[in-house]
Motif scaffolding. Structure first.
Motif, PDB file in Angstrom:
ATOM      1  N   LYS A 153      51.006  36.404  35.750  1.00  0.00           N
ATOM      2  CA  LYS A 153      50.465  37.295  36.734  1.00  0.00           C
ATOM      3  C   LYS A 153      50.836  38.597  36.322  1.00  0.00           C
ATOM      4  O   LYS A 153      50.224  39.555  36.651  1.00  0.00           O
ATOM      5  CB  LYS A 153      51.226  36.688  38.162  1.00  0.00           C
ATOM      6  CG  LYS A 153      50.386  35.473  38.695  1.00  0.00           C
ATOM      7  CD  LYS A 153      51.155  35.097  39.848  1.00  0.00           C
ATOM      8  CE  LYS A 153      50.484  33.799  40.461  1.00  0.00           C
ATOM      9  NZ  LYS A 153      51.155  33.465  41.808  1.00  0.00           N
ATOM     10  N   ALA A 154      52.053  38.658  35.919  1.00  0.00           N
ATOM     11  CA  ALA A 154      52.662  39.913  35.699  1.00  0.00           C
ATOM     12  C   ALA A 154      51.668  40.906  34.511  1.00  0.00           C
ATOM     13  O   ALA A 154      51.285  42.095  34.758  1.00  0.00           O
ATOM     14  CB  ALA A 154      53.966  40.006  35.112  1.00  0.00           C
ATOM     15  N   TRP A 155      51.258  40.041  33.598  1.00  0.00           N
ATOM     16  CA  TRP A 155      50.222  40.394  32.573  1.00  0.00           C
ATOM     17  C   TRP A 155      48.880  40.922  33.116  1.00  0.00           C
ATOM     18  O   TRP A 155      48.538  42.089  32.977  1.00  0.00           O
ATOM     19  CB  TRP A 155      50.107  39.453  31.719  1.00  0.00           C
ATOM     20  CG  TRP A 155      49.392  40.019  30.296  1.00  0.00           C
ATOM     21  CD1 TRP A 155      49.803  40.658  29.282  1.00  0.00           C
ATOM     22  CD2 TRP A 155      47.872  40.014  30.347  1.00  0.00           C
ATOM     23  NE1 TRP A 155      48.678  40.917  28.226  1.00  0.00           N
ATOM     24  CE2 TRP A 155      47.638  40.582  28.819  1.00  0.00           C
ATOM     25  CE3 TRP A 155      46.933  39.554  31.027  1.00  0.00           C
ATOM     26  CZ2 TRP A 155      46.173  40.847  28.549  1.00  0.00           C
ATOM     27  CZ3 TRP A 155      45.666  39.790  30.635  1.00  0.00           C
ATOM     28  CH2 TRP A 155      45.218  40.423  29.254  1.00  0.00           C
ATOM     29  N   ASP A 156      48.507  40.001  34.186  1.00  0.00           N
ATOM     30  CA  ASP A 156      47.204  40.333  34.744  1.00  0.00           C
ATOM     31  C   ASP A 156      47.349  41.555  35.735  1.00  0.00           C
ATOM     32  O   ASP A 156      46.225  42.651  35.788  1.00  0.00           O
ATOM     33  CB  ASP A 156      46.663  39.096  35.455  1.00  0.00           C
ATOM     34  CG  ASP A 156      45.139  39.419  36.086  1.00  0.00           C
ATOM     35  OD1 ASP A 156      44.194  39.571  35.165  1.00  0.00           O
ATOM     36  OD2 ASP A 156      45.129  39.507  37.221  1.00  0.00           O
ATOM     37  N   ASN A 157      48.418  41.747  36.343  1.00  0.00           N
ATOM     38  CA  ASN A 157      48.578  42.836  37.304  1.00  0.00           C
ATOM     39  C   ASN A 157      48.692  44.249  36.580  1.00  0.00           C
ATOM     40  O   ASN A 157      48.182  45.071  36.907  1.00  0.00           O
ATOM     41  CB  ASN A 157      49.942  42.931  38.204  1.00  0.00           C
ATOM     42  CG  ASN A 157      49.789  41.605  39.157  1.00  0.00           C
ATOM     43  OD1 ASN A 157      48.730  41.078  39.622  1.00  0.00           O
ATOM     44  ND2 ASN A 157      50.764  41.090  39.396  1.00  0.00           N
ATOM     45  N   GLU A 158      49.027  44.087  35.339  1.00  0.00           N
ATOM     46  CA  GLU A 158      49.454  45.265  34.412  1.00  0.00           C
ATOM     47  C   GLU A 158      47.948  45.625  33.810  1.00  0.00           C
ATOM     48  O   GLU A 158      47.599  46.876  33.699  1.00  0.00           O
ATOM     49  CB  GLU A 158      50.596  45.041  33.550  1.00  0.00           C
ATOM     50  CG  GLU A 158      50.839  46.277  32.647  1.00  0.00           C
ATOM     51  CD  GLU A 158      51.535  47.296  33.570  1.00  0.00           C
ATOM     52  OE1 GLU A 158      51.615  48.397  33.181  1.00  0.00           O
ATOM     53  OE2 GLU A 158      52.036  47.015  34.598  1.00  0.00           O
ATOM     54  N   GLU A 162      38.361  30.188  37.718  1.00  0.00           N
ATOM     55  CA  GLU A 162      39.412  30.035  36.653  1.00  0.00           C
ATOM     56  C   GLU A 162      40.715  30.953  37.317  1.00  0.00           C
ATOM     57  O   GLU A 162      40.653  31.577  38.118  1.00  0.00           O
ATOM     58  CB  GLU A 162      39.003  30.839  35.389  1.00  0.00           C
ATOM     59  CG  GLU A 162      37.936  30.485  34.891  1.00  0.00           C
ATOM     60  CD  GLU A 162      37.708  29.972  33.494  1.00  0.00           C
ATOM     61  OE1 GLU A 162      38.864  29.684  32.787  1.00  0.00           O
ATOM     62  OE2 GLU A 162      36.604  29.836  32.823  1.00  0.00           O
ATOM     63  N   ASN A 163      41.837  30.423  36.741  1.00  0.00           N
ATOM     64  CA  ASN A 163      42.921  31.129  37.366  1.00  0.00           C
ATOM     65  C   ASN A 163      44.072  31.665  36.178  1.00  0.00           C
ATOM     66  O   ASN A 163      43.676  31.152  35.294  1.00  0.00           O
ATOM     67  CB  ASN A 163      43.780  30.583  38.519  1.00  0.00           C
ATOM     68  CG  ASN A 163      44.188  29.049  38.097  1.00  0.00           C
ATOM     69  OD1 ASN A 163      44.904  28.984  36.993  1.00  0.00           O
ATOM     70  ND2 ASN A 163      44.143  27.920  38.761  1.00  0.00           N
ATOM     71  N   GLU A 164      45.185  32.137  36.729  1.00  0.00           N
ATOM     72  CA  GLU A 164      46.048  32.732  35.740  1.00  0.00           C
ATOM     73  C   GLU A 164      46.685  31.473  34.627  1.00  0.00           C
ATOM     74  O   GLU A 164      47.374  32.103  33.794  1.00  0.00           O
ATOM     75  CB  GLU A 164      47.198  33.402  36.357  1.00  0.00           C
ATOM     76  CG  GLU A 164      48.027  32.912  37.209  1.00  0.00           C
ATOM     77  CD  GLU A 164      47.511  32.565  38.632  1.00  0.00           C
ATOM     78  OE1 GLU A 164      46.689  31.759  38.960  1.00  0.00           O
ATOM     79  OE2 GLU A 164      47.960  33.420  39.490  1.00  0.00           O
ATOM     80  N   GLN A 181      41.657  46.459  33.028  1.00  0.00           N
ATOM     81  CA  GLN A 181      41.116  47.023  31.747  1.00  0.00           C
ATOM     82  C   GLN A 181      40.196  46.103  31.124  1.00  0.00           C
ATOM     83  O   GLN A 181      39.634  46.359  30.104  1.00  0.00           O
ATOM     84  CB  GLN A 181      42.398  47.425  30.857  1.00  0.00           C
ATOM     85  CG  GLN A 181      43.274  48.165  31.381  1.00  0.00           C
ATOM     86  CD  GLN A 181      44.186  48.687  30.489  1.00  0.00           C
ATOM     87  OE1 GLN A 181      44.085  48.936  29.440  1.00  0.00           O
ATOM     88  NE2 GLN A 181      45.629  48.788  30.931  1.00  0.00           N
ATOM     89  N   LEU A 182      39.906  44.971  31.759  1.00  0.00           N
ATOM     90  CA  LEU A 182      39.303  43.803  31.044  1.00  0.00           C
ATOM     91  C   LEU A 182      37.929  43.813  31.782  1.00  0.00           C
ATOM     92  O   LEU A 182      37.528  44.306  33.057  1.00  0.00           O
ATOM     93  CB  LEU A 182      39.751  42.387  31.206  1.00  0.00           C
ATOM     94  CG  LEU A 182      41.434  42.397  30.630  1.00  0.00           C
ATOM     95  CD1 LEU A 182      41.908  40.892  31.232  1.00  0.00           C
ATOM     96  CD2 LEU A 182      41.235  42.407  29.095  1.00  0.00           C
ATOM     97  N   GLU A 183      36.681  43.438  30.979  1.00  0.00           N
ATOM     98  CA  GLU A 183      35.364  43.433  31.159  1.00  0.00           C
ATOM     99  C   GLU A 183      35.202  42.235  32.133  1.00  0.00           C
ATOM    100  O   GLU A 183      34.299  41.983  32.930  1.00  0.00           O
ATOM    101  CB  GLU A 183      34.545  43.541  30.356  1.00  0.00           C
ATOM    102  CG  GLU A 183      34.632  44.785  29.618  1.00  0.00           C
ATOM    103  CD  GLU A 183      33.415  45.162  28.392  1.00  0.00           C
ATOM    104  OE1 GLU A 183      32.628  43.946  28.406  1.00  0.00           O
ATOM    105  OE2 GLU A 183      33.642  46.120  27.747  1.00  0.00           O
TER     106      GLU A 183
END
Length: 413
Positions: free
Chosen positions: A363-368, A400-402, A372-374
């Motif tokens: 979650k922290a990676w995705d929040n950051e 899909e989820n984290e 920036q991902l397509e």
């Protein structure tokens, strides 16, 4: 009498033919596979039919490990028939089925990883897989002790192991030796990585950075972004559509990458292995039996067969991963031994560590970096389940989820 094995897709109803040899993250569901035949519903009730859920590269090619397993198992058990099930959302398909109290469409899961098991346990209060009665098995004592899942309920047995690393084109680059090297100008705009939310090798690479940098892993990823890494949604996007098409000269892959490259007669100059800090992130694949199966005896026969010496040797080459059983029970040819590299050190989190921290790390990676991902951000999907409440299969791709990747997108090459 020889019986045919079938491959069925779950979700969009297709199985994907991958480019090259199936290995471990081990293929995307981008094209229909004309060789895949749907199994009529009335045949699913045949007592001799064993439904095995797995990822697409395990079964997509005629030379894949799954195709060999089906043929060899059916030869040994003439009354048995393997029905392969390839769910688009991998383990998430079964998590959501269980949450909706829908009927399971498989008896065995082949290709379960530790993060997936953690996902199951975080999401469900009732067991999805049964604790294995190892007294039913003859080959379980051959498994290398250091590969055990650490599952408190003993539901999964390892059948192969791989080490995530970097594969590079030596005609373009000198190999990086450390994580810090990847931040140097010479590696700017060179690296392809899979999205850790959706891809097992991508997730393994993320976990490797967590193990290396601890709580500073996001700061390291920020510097990777600044140096121009390209994060693709899944394995096929990064490896098949990216690296094999020479979009970039380096990609996250496995130390066994050269097995598939050799079998596919590719230029091995473009399939050199770099083990950062002389290490690789260890990814163990396991086999588990669904708690609801009505084909328990046949399921255990299949699990035991997967751990046999013959099957382990074939899986090693066809799935391009190291066997799970001890070397004394194996005879591996040069098509495997000449093209593998086991890193000096392996990195791996335990079940307890992942149960406590994996969701937070992702979650922290995705929040950051998610914006920036397509590909579609977490939570922005058209369908919340992929399984209708009446137990039928939806035509939509499951959300899909984290904590889960599209596990049909698992293997190398």
């Amino acid at each position: 009498m020889r019986r045919r094995s079938f491959v069925r897709g779950v979700g969009a109803g297709s199985v994907i033919a991958l480019s090259g040899c199936a290995t471990r993250e081990n293929g995307d569901e981008d094209e229909d596979d004309d060789s895949a035949a749907e199994l009529p519903e009335d045949e699913l009730e045949d007592d001799g039919s064993l439904r095995v859920a797995t990822y697409s590269s395990m079964v997509a090619e005629e030379t894949s490990a799954g195709r060999w397993l089906a043929e060899a198992f059916e030869a040994e058990f003439p009354d048995a028939e393997i029905d392969w099930v390839v769910p688009e959302a991998g383990i998430e398909n079964y998590v959501q089925r269980a949450q909706l109290e829908a009927e399971m469409d498989a008896d065995v899961y082949l290709g379960l990883t530790l993060p997936e098991l953690v996902r199951v346990d975080e999401s469900l209060s009732e067991p999805l897989f049964e604790p294995l009665e190892r007294s039913r098995l003859e080959n379980d004592d051959r498994i290398s002790a250091d590969l055990e899942f650490g599952d408190p309920d003993g539901r999964v047995l390892p059948y192969d192991v791989g080490y995530v690393s970097l594969v590079y084109d030596e005609t373009v680059l000198e190999p990086p030796e450390t994580f810090e090297d990847l931040l140097e100008p010479e590696y700017e705009d060179t690296l392809l990585v899979q999205n850790p939310r959706r891809s097992a090798p991508g997730r393994a690479f993320l976990l490797w950075t967590v193990a290396t940098f601890g709580d500073e892993y996001l700061a390291y990823w920020e510097r990777l972004w600044e140096n121009g890494i390209d994060v693709r949604p899944r394995w096929t996007d990064a490896y098949v559509d990216g690296y094999l098409e020479e979009a970039r000269p380096m990609v996250v892959s496995y130390t066994t990458d050269r097995i598939g490259a050799n079998l596919a007669d590719r230029n091995l100059d473009r399939h050199q292995v770099a083990t950062l800090d002389d290490a690789g992130y260890e990814t163990v694949e396991g086999v588990a039996v669904f708690a609801e199966t009505e084909r328990r005896e046949l399921a255990y026969e299949f699990v035991d067969f997967v751990l046999s010496s013959e099957a382990q040797a074939e899986i090693a080459v066809r799935n391009a991963q190291f066997p799970a059983i001890e070397d004394e029970y194996l005879t591996l040819g040069t098509e495997f031994t000449a093209f593998t590299r086991r890193p000096s050190e392996s990195v791996r989190f335990t079940y307890d560590e992942l149960r406590e921290r994996l969701d937070g790390w992702l979650k922290a990676w995705d929040n950051e970096f998610g914006d920036q991902l397509e590909d579609t951000p977490i939570g922005e999907t058209d369908d919340v389940s992929g399984v209708e409440e009446n137990g039928g299969e939806s035509d939509d791709v499951p959300a899909e989820n984290e904590t889960t990747d599209d596990e049909t997108d698992r293997d190398t090459d």
